[in-house]
Design a protein around this motif. Structure first.
Motif, mmCIF file in Angstrom:
data_model
loop_
_atom_site.group_PDB
_atom_site.id
_atom_site.type_symbol
_atom_site.label_atom_id
_atom_site.label_comp_id
_atom_site.label_asym_id
_atom_site.label_seq_id
_atom_site.Cartn_x
_atom_site.Cartn_y
_atom_site.Cartn_z
ATOM 1 N N GLN A 1 5.762 59.739 -27.906
ATOM 2 C CA GLN A 1 6.555 58.927 -28.810
ATOM 3 C C GLN A 1 7.948 59.529 -28.948
ATOM 4 O O GLN A 1 8.125 60.740 -29.065
ATOM 5 C CB GLN A 1 5.886 58.874 -30.181
ATOM 6 C CG GLN A 1 4.634 58.025 -30.213
ATOM 7 C CD GLN A 1 4.949 56.553 -30.334
ATOM 8 O OE1 GLN A 1 6.091 56.161 -30.429
ATOM 9 N NE2 GLN A 1 3.926 55.715 -30.308
ATOM 10 N N TYR B 1 5.606 42.911 -29.041
ATOM 11 C CA TYR B 1 4.974 44.217 -29.198
ATOM 12 C C TYR B 1 3.475 44.017 -29.380
ATOM 13 O O TYR B 1 3.017 42.984 -29.853
ATOM 14 C CB TYR B 1 5.492 44.924 -30.458
ATOM 15 C CG TYR B 1 6.889 45.465 -30.379
ATOM 16 C CD1 TYR B 1 7.989 44.664 -30.668
ATOM 17 C CD2 TYR B 1 7.118 46.792 -30.046
ATOM 18 C CE1 TYR B 1 9.272 45.172 -30.605
ATOM 19 C CE2 TYR B 1 8.406 47.314 -29.986
ATOM 20 C CZ TYR B 1 9.474 46.494 -30.273
ATOM 21 O OH TYR B 1 10.746 47.006 -30.213
ATOM 22 N N MET C 1 -3.309 43.573 -32.142
ATOM 23 C CA MET C 1 -2.387 42.781 -32.953
ATOM 24 C C MET C 1 -1.112 42.628 -32.142
ATOM 25 O O MET C 1 -0.524 43.634 -31.717
ATOM 26 C CB MET C 1 -2.107 43.487 -34.274
ATOM 27 C CG MET C 1 -0.963 42.869 -35.061
ATOM 28 S SD MET C 1 -1.355 41.249 -35.745
ATOM 29 C CE MET C 1 -1.629 41.720 -37.452
ATOM 30 N N GLY D 1 0.810 53.024 -32.667
ATOM 31 C CA GLY D 1 2.045 52.421 -33.155
ATOM 32 C C GLY D 1 2.376 51.120 -32.458
ATOM 33 O O GLY D 1 1.509 50.451 -31.885
ATOM 34 N N LEU D 2 3.650 50.744 -32.506
ATOM 35 C CA LEU D 2 4.124 49.530 -31.842
ATOM 36 C C LEU D 2 4.580 49.890 -30.435
ATOM 37 O O LEU D 2 5.390 50.790 -30.245
ATOM 38 C CB LEU D 2 5.301 48.923 -32.605
ATOM 39 C CG LEU D 2 4.980 47.956 -33.734
ATOM 40 C CD1 LEU D 2 4.452 48.708 -34.940
ATOM 41 C CD2 LEU D 2 6.204 47.141 -34.106
ATOM 42 N N GLY E 1 -2.087 42.732 -42.384
ATOM 43 C CA GLY E 1 -2.121 41.350 -41.931
ATOM 44 C C GLY E 1 -0.767 40.688 -41.807
ATOM 45 O O GLY E 1 -0.691 39.483 -41.540
ATOM 46 N N GLU E 2 0.305 41.456 -41.991
ATOM 47 C CA GLU E 2 1.648 40.899 -41.910
ATOM 48 C C GLU E 2 2.493 41.695 -40.933
ATOM 49 O O GLU E 2 2.137 42.799 -40.527
ATOM 50 C CB GLU E 2 2.315 40.906 -43.283
ATOM 51 C CG GLU E 2 1.604 40.074 -44.335
ATOM 52 C CD GLU E 2 1.626 38.588 -43.998
ATOM 53 O OE1 GLU E 2 0.688 37.878 -44.418
ATOM 54 O OE2 GLU E 2 2.576 38.142 -43.319
ATOM 55 N N GLY E 3 3.644 41.117 -40.559
ATOM 56 C CA GLY E 3 4.566 41.857 -39.726
ATOM 57 C C GLY E 3 5.425 42.792 -40.561
ATOM 58 O O GLY E 3 5.540 42.628 -41.773
ATOM 59 N N PHE F 1 10.097 52.601 -32.070
ATOM 60 C CA PHE F 1 9.395 52.734 -33.333
ATOM 61 C C PHE F 1 8.661 54.061 -33.439
ATOM 62 O O PHE F 1 8.152 54.588 -32.442
ATOM 63 C CB PHE F 1 8.398 51.590 -33.507
ATOM 64 C CG PHE F 1 9.053 50.323 -33.960
ATOM 65 C CD1 PHE F 1 9.627 49.470 -33.037
ATOM 66 C CD2 PHE F 1 9.126 50.002 -35.302
ATOM 67 C CE1 PHE F 1 10.255 48.300 -33.451
ATOM 68 C CE2 PHE F 1 9.753 48.842 -35.725
ATOM 69 C CZ PHE F 1 10.319 47.988 -34.807
ATOM 70 N N GLY F 2 8.616 54.569 -34.658
ATOM 71 C CA GLY F 2 7.828 55.750 -34.943
ATOM 72 C C GLY F 2 6.350 55.426 -34.990
ATOM 73 O O GLY F 2 5.948 54.261 -34.914
ATOM 74 N N THR F 3 5.570 56.459 -35.168
ATOM 75 C CA THR F 3 4.111 56.332 -35.146
ATOM 76 C C THR F 3 3.562 55.742 -36.450
ATOM 77 O O THR F 3 2.429 55.294 -36.490
ATOM 78 C CB THR F 3 3.480 57.701 -34.906
ATOM 79 O OG1 THR F 3 4.105 58.660 -35.762
ATOM 80 C CG2 THR F 3 3.679 58.134 -33.455
ATOM 81 N N ARG G 1 -2.656 33.005 -36.170
ATOM 82 C CA ARG G 1 -2.886 34.268 -36.862
ATOM 83 C C ARG G 1 -4.060 35.024 -36.240
ATOM 84 O O ARG G 1 -4.056 36.245 -36.166
ATOM 85 C CB ARG G 1 -3.164 34.034 -38.343
ATOM 86 C CG ARG G 1 -1.981 33.526 -39.132
ATOM 87 C CD ARG G 1 -0.825 34.509 -39.160
ATOM 88 N NE ARG G 1 -1.155 35.747 -39.842
ATOM 89 C CZ ARG G 1 -0.943 35.979 -41.120
ATOM 90 N NH1 ARG G 1 -0.421 35.053 -41.886
ATOM 91 N NH2 ARG G 1 -1.250 37.142 -41.650
ATOM 92 N N GLY H 1 7.452 38.251 -36.839
ATOM 93 C CA GLY H 1 6.479 37.254 -37.227
ATOM 94 C C GLY H 1 5.312 37.928 -37.938
ATOM 95 O O GLY H 1 5.275 39.153 -38.078
ATOM 96 N N SER H 2 4.368 37.131 -38.397
ATOM 97 C CA SER H 2 3.220 37.660 -39.140
ATOM 98 C C SER H 2 2.150 38.251 -38.237
ATOM 99 O O SER H 2 1.210 38.865 -38.728
ATOM 100 C CB SER H 2 2.597 36.561 -39.998
ATOM 101 O OG SER H 2 3.524 36.126 -40.969
ATOM 102 N N GLN I 1 0.339 46.223 -31.390
ATOM 103 C CA GLN I 1 0.174 47.300 -32.363
ATOM 104 C C GLN I 1 -1.293 47.688 -32.420
ATOM 105 O O GLN I 1 -2.151 46.851 -32.694
ATOM 106 C CB GLN I 1 0.644 46.846 -33.748
ATOM 107 C CG GLN I 1 0.619 47.937 -34.803
ATOM 108 C CD GLN I 1 1.201 47.449 -36.121
ATOM 109 O OE1 GLN I 1 1.115 46.282 -36.464
ATOM 110 N NE2 GLN I 1 1.806 48.362 -36.869
ATOM 111 N N LEU J 1 2.766 41.303 -32.097
ATOM 112 C CA LEU J 1 3.885 41.002 -32.982
ATOM 113 C C LEU J 1 5.084 40.536 -32.178
ATOM 114 O O LEU J 1 5.485 41.198 -31.215
ATOM 115 C CB LEU J 1 4.268 42.237 -33.794
ATOM 116 C CG LEU J 1 3.291 42.664 -34.883
ATOM 117 C CD1 LEU J 1 3.574 44.079 -35.335
ATOM 118 C CD2 LEU J 1 3.359 41.715 -36.067
#
Lengths: 113, 111
Positions: free
Chosen positions: B2, A35, A88, A42-43, B40-42, B101-103, A9, A105-106, A37, A90
């Motif tokens: 983008q 990816y 980050m 963005g990603l 903190g998550e995807g 992916f968008g912004t 993490r 994933g997280s 982020q 991903l």
């Protein structure tokens, strides 16, 4: 419960280190993606793979490489970590043409000092 | 540049208000998806829209795909603090398996 698991993490690495980020999925998906982020950007796609031992560059592959020796595992490698790779990260997987979307994933928050 | 632009970038509203988030492109997509990402998550997939003009509802969330399949909107009715998060649209073209992916739109719902 199906999922994508990223090995860490949080990671803190020093400039110049070789860094491995691991991703494992248990859904038998053909497609896997990495990816990064960043706020305001963005990603952004680094690398992706449609099959074992296959890889394709995404939008920002410089400074990264990948490995996919088994269908369920997709590894991202930072050959020589730099501070601008603090981000980050991903991992995601998908099935077929992607209609069912990505499972993410997280995330791994990597800091390079 | 983008491929998908979202607006607004940030949104802070009171609980109970309605809101709409937009996802626009000059490209045509074979399908478009919306994700929500909590800190903190995807991202987690909310919905997939495929047909031009299609409308899908998920409880208080309404998703629409533009007739020309170049844009989409997400409308939330009576927002709740649990709706707080980053909303991302993602489109896939007719060729390839890659989503663009968008912004992102960062939504904060204040109790």
């Amino acid at each position: 419960d199906v999922k994508v698991t990223q090995s860490s993490r949080y990671l803190v690495k020093r400039t110049g280190e070789k860094v491995f980020l691991e991703c494992v999925q248990d859904m038998d998906h053909e497609n896997m993606f990495w990816y990064r982020q960043d706020p305001g950007l963005g990603l952004r796609l680094i690398y992706f793979s449609y099959d074992v031992k296959m890889k394709e560059k995404g939008d920002i592959p410089e400074g990264y490489s990948v490995s996919r020796e088994k269908k369920e595992r997709f590894s991202l490698i930072l050959e020589s970590a730099s501070t601008n790779q603090t981000s980050m990260y991903l991992c995601a997987s998908s099935f077929g043409q992607g209609y069912y979307g990505y499972t993410f994933g997280s995330g791994t928050r990597l800091t390079v000092v | 540049t983008q491929l998908l632009e979202q607006s607004p970038q940030f949104l802070s509203i009171q609980e109970g208000e309605n809101l709409t988030v937009y996802c626009n492109s000059s490209s045509v997509f074979s399908s478009l998806q919306w994700y929500r990402q909590e800190p903190g998550e995807g991202p987690v997939l909310l919905v997939t829209v495929v047909t031009g003009g299609e409308v899908k509802k998920l409880k208080r969330l309404t998703f629409q795909f533009g007739d020309a399949r170049k844009d989409s909107s997400l409308h939330i009715t009576a927002a709740q603090p649990g709706d707080t998060g980053l909303y991302l649209c993602a489109g896939i073209k007719n060729t390839g398996n890659q989503f663009y992916f968008g912004t992102g739109t960062s939504l904060t719902v204040i109790p």
